[in-house]
Design a protein around this motif. Structure first.
Motif, PDB file in Angstrom:
ATOM      1  N   LEU A   4       0.799  -1.216  -0.051  1.00  7.30           N
ATOM      2  CA  LEU A   4      -0.039  -0.122  -0.077  1.00  7.30           C
ATOM      3  C   LEU A   4       0.904   1.322  -0.112  1.00  7.30           C
ATOM      4  O   LEU A   4       0.469   2.350  -0.785  1.00  7.30           O
ATOM      5  N   ARG A   5       1.867   1.136   0.660  1.00  6.22           N
ATOM      6  CA  ARG A   5       2.870   2.350   0.852  1.00  6.22           C
ATOM      7  C   ARG A   5       3.590   2.752  -0.653  1.00  6.22           C
ATOM      8  O   ARG A   5       3.683   3.701  -1.007  1.00  6.22           O
ATOM      9  N   PHE A   6       3.949   1.692  -1.213  1.00  7.21           N
ATOM     10  CA  PHE A   6       4.426   1.624  -2.544  1.00  7.21           C
ATOM     11  C   PHE A   6       3.414   2.268  -3.619  1.00  7.21           C
ATOM     12  O   PHE A   6       3.820   3.069  -4.364  1.00  7.21           O
ATOM     13  N   SER A   7       2.186   1.798  -3.275  1.00  3.23           N
ATOM     14  CA  SER A   7       1.347   2.219  -4.334  1.00  3.23           C
ATOM     15  C   SER A   7       1.101   3.980  -3.959  1.00  3.23           C
ATOM     16  O   SER A   7       1.050   4.628  -5.172  1.00  3.23           O
ATOM     17  N   LEU A  15      10.039   4.995 -10.202  1.00  2.00           N
ATOM     18  CA  LEU A  15       8.925   4.424 -10.406  1.00  2.00           C
ATOM     19  C   LEU A  15       8.767   3.059 -11.047  1.00  2.00           C
ATOM     20  O   LEU A  15       8.011   2.038 -10.655  1.00  2.00           O
ATOM     21  N   LEU A  16       9.623   2.807 -11.908  1.00  2.00           N
ATOM     22  CA  LEU A  16       9.933   1.606 -12.503  1.00  2.00           C
ATOM     23  C   LEU A  16      10.368   0.383 -11.446  1.00  2.00           C
ATOM     24  O   LEU A  16       9.877  -0.579 -11.603  1.00  2.00           O
ATOM     25  N   MET A  17      11.152   0.993 -10.700  1.00  2.00           N
ATOM     26  CA  MET A  17      11.858  -0.120  -9.616  1.00  2.00           C
ATOM     27  C   MET A  17      10.626  -0.327  -8.446  1.00  2.00           C
ATOM     28  O   MET A  17      10.361  -1.468  -8.007  1.00  2.00           O
ATOM     29  N   LEU A  18       9.952   0.560  -8.154  1.00  2.00           N
ATOM     30  CA  LEU A  18       8.668   0.451  -7.181  1.00  2.00           C
ATOM     31  C   LEU A  18       7.643  -0.574  -8.015  1.00  2.00           C
ATOM     32  O   LEU A  18       6.863  -1.220  -7.227  1.00  2.00           O
ATOM     33  N   ARG A  19       7.401  -0.448  -9.252  1.00  2.00           N
ATOM     34  CA  ARG A  19       6.374  -1.289 -10.043  1.00  2.00           C
ATOM     35  C   ARG A  19       6.953  -2.855  -9.947  1.00  2.00           C
ATOM     36  O   ARG A  19       6.542  -3.735  -9.509  1.00  2.00           O
ATOM     37  N   ILE A  20       8.395  -2.943 -10.208  1.00  2.00           N
ATOM     38  CA  ILE A  20       9.035  -4.176 -10.088  1.00  2.00           C
ATOM     39  C   ILE A  20       8.992  -4.953  -8.766  1.00  2.00           C
ATOM     40  O   ILE A  20       8.574  -6.046  -8.547  1.00  2.00           O
ATOM     41  N   LEU A  21       9.014  -4.275  -7.710  1.00  2.00           N
ATOM     42  CA  LEU A  21       8.738  -4.666  -6.399  1.00  2.00           C
ATOM     43  C   LEU A  21       7.205  -4.845  -6.151  1.00  2.00           C
ATOM     44  O   LEU A  21       7.529  -5.860  -5.463  1.00  2.00           O
ATOM     45  N   SER A  22       6.550  -4.029  -6.357  1.00  2.00           N
ATOM     46  CA  SER A  22       5.065  -4.315  -6.218  1.00  2.00           C
ATOM     47  C   SER A  22       4.706  -5.783  -6.957  1.00  2.00           C
ATOM     48  O   SER A  22       4.055  -6.534  -6.197  1.00  2.00           O
ATOM     49  N   ASP A  23       5.236  -5.883  -8.187  1.00  2.00           N
ATOM     50  CA  ASP A  23       4.952  -7.032  -8.742  1.00  2.00           C
ATOM     51  C   ASP A  23       5.601  -8.286  -8.327  1.00  2.00           C
ATOM     52  O   ASP A  23       4.762  -9.284  -8.098  1.00  2.00           O
ATOM     53  N   LYS A  24       6.709  -8.054  -7.637  1.00  2.00           N
ATOM     54  CA  LYS A  24       7.414  -9.506  -7.136  1.00  2.00           C
ATOM     55  C   LYS A  24       6.804  -9.683  -5.825  1.00  2.00           C
ATOM     56  O   LYS A  24       6.397 -10.849  -5.428  1.00  2.00           O
ATOM     57  N   ALA A  25       6.184  -8.630  -5.061  1.00  2.00           N
ATOM     58  CA  ALA A  25       5.603  -9.123  -3.752  1.00  2.00           C
ATOM     59  C   ALA A  25       4.022  -9.468  -4.116  1.00  2.00           C
ATOM     60  O   ALA A  25       3.618 -10.629  -3.346  1.00  2.00           O
ATOM     61  N   GLN A  26       3.395  -9.017  -5.111  1.00  2.00           N
ATOM     62  CA  GLN A  26       2.148  -9.823  -5.524  1.00  2.00           C
ATOM     63  C   GLN A  26       2.364 -11.382  -6.049  1.00  2.00           C
ATOM     64  O   GLN A  26       1.590 -12.079  -5.557  1.00  2.00           O
ATOM     65  N   ARG A  27       3.252 -11.645  -6.654  1.00  2.00           N
ATOM     66  CA  ARG A  27       3.607 -13.003  -7.040  1.00  2.00           C
ATOM     67  C   ARG A  27       3.958 -13.735  -5.963  1.00  2.00           C
ATOM     68  O   ARG A  27       3.427 -15.040  -5.888  1.00  2.00           O
ATOM     69  N   ALA A  28       4.679 -13.255  -4.945  1.00  2.08           N
ATOM     70  CA  ALA A  28       4.976 -13.958  -3.744  1.00  2.08           C
ATOM     71  C   ALA A  28       3.562 -14.457  -2.965  1.00  2.08           C
ATOM     72  O   ALA A  28       3.640 -15.374  -2.533  1.00  2.08           O
ATOM     73  N   VAL A  29       2.635 -13.324  -2.824  1.00  7.02           N
ATOM     74  CA  VAL A  29       1.451 -13.652  -2.196  1.00  7.02           C
ATOM     75  C   VAL A  29       0.804 -14.679  -2.848  1.00  7.02           C
ATOM     76  O   VAL A  29      -0.078 -15.445  -2.517  1.00  7.02           O
TER      77      VAL A  29
END
Length: 299
Positions: free
Chosen positions: A2-5, A41-55
């Motif tokens: 949520l913070r990343f978003s 922004l690109l790095m935050l997007r990558i981290l967000s996608d990675k966290a979503q895939r892990a969940v």
């Protein structure tokens, strides 16, 4: 996540503002600021996608374990009772025959072997029946000190036979939680017996300890055994997965399911050659298993 978003939206607004400003006013270095913001922004997007895939992976693994346990539950309900009834009759007749045969007779040894094998079959059936009974019993306000003392008393004779020291570490103040007591006791017995079997013929120690975590408690079962290998660790909670020669692979899967149905989580920490600790985090006032799983994923 949520913070990343939120941060992404803020950076996007700043990036748009700086880009528009650069169109009308040529400010030195502003292009580099825009490039830097794009990279962030690109790095935050990558981290967000990675966290979503892990969940998603964690949720899929949990669903697979649940489906496997449901399959075993259905099988247990339809088969175990049919097997147990005739087996009980056979056990009874064997016990009667053993009373009629002298201990020195050769047949006495055969009867003893058959009785031991039937006990083994009974243990397996009991584990399958335990799977079918994971439906959540009556919740009670339970004082954990007496429950742990009672559990240790049940395991003490087995620990003495194995030459293992069974210890109990409790806080000075009494702790009570709302839980299904028989299910929790079953989990503690399963984990303690697993710990004793892991130690094997070597002398060692199994410790049951309790900690107050405010709105929850943490039960720990620690052994000084050989630890769990890195290859086996990701699969220990999968139904039917076992490294024992005579195991069914259901004990840990059942235990984890019981804890999660009580709104708690079960985790493990191990080091090869040093031992293993299982952590049971239980809320003092239970919440939903889905919420418990979500919290464990977020951690």
């Amino acid at each position: 996540m949520l913070r990343f978003s939120k941060l992404s939206y803020i950076l996007l607004i700043v990036l748009l503002f700086t880009s528009v400003t650069q169109m009308f006013y040529a400010i030195p270095g502003l292009s580099y600021v825009c490039l830097f913001l794009l990279l962030v922004l690109l790095m935050l997007r990558i981290l967000s996608d990675k966290a979503q895939r892990a969940v998603q992976r964690a949720l899929q693994a949990s669903m697979r374990r649940t489906e496997q346990l449901e399959t075993v539950s259905q099988m247990a309900a339809s088969v175990a009772h049919e097997v147990r009834n005739p087996m009980t009759s056979v056990q009874g007749f064997l016990q009667l025959m053993s009373r009629e045969i002298q201990p020195e007779h050769a047949h006495a040894m055969y009867l003893k072997v058959m009785e031991e094998d039937l006990k083994r079959i009974s243990t397996i059936i009991t584990e399958y029946l335990n799977v079918s009974r994971i439906t959540g019993g009556m919740l009670e306000e339970v004082e954990l000190g007496p429950l742990l003392h009672n559990t240790c008393a049940l395991l003490q004779s087995e620990a003495n036979l194995r030459g293992i020291a069974l210890t109990l570490d409790l806080p000075p103040d009494s702790l009570s939680i709302t839980v299904e007591p028989n299910g929790l006791k079953q989990v503690l017995i399963n984990l303690a017996r697993n710990a004793m079997e892991a130690i094997g013929e070597n002398s060692g120690t199994v410790t049951l300890s309790l900690e107050d975590k405010g709105d929850s408690v943490c039960l720990k079962i620690t052994d000084t055994g050989p630890g769990i290998s890195a290859r086996d660790l990701p699969r220990i909670f999968n139904p039917f997965y076992t490294t024992k020669a005579t195991g069914t692979g259901l004990g840990l899967a059942i235990s984890k399911r019981i804890i999660e149905e009580g709104g708690g989580t079960m985790t493990v920490q191990t080091e090869e050659g040093r031992g293993t600790t299982f952590f049971l985090h239980l809320p003092k006032h239970p919440f939903s298993p889905r919420d418990a799983f979500r919290r464990s994923v977020e951690k």
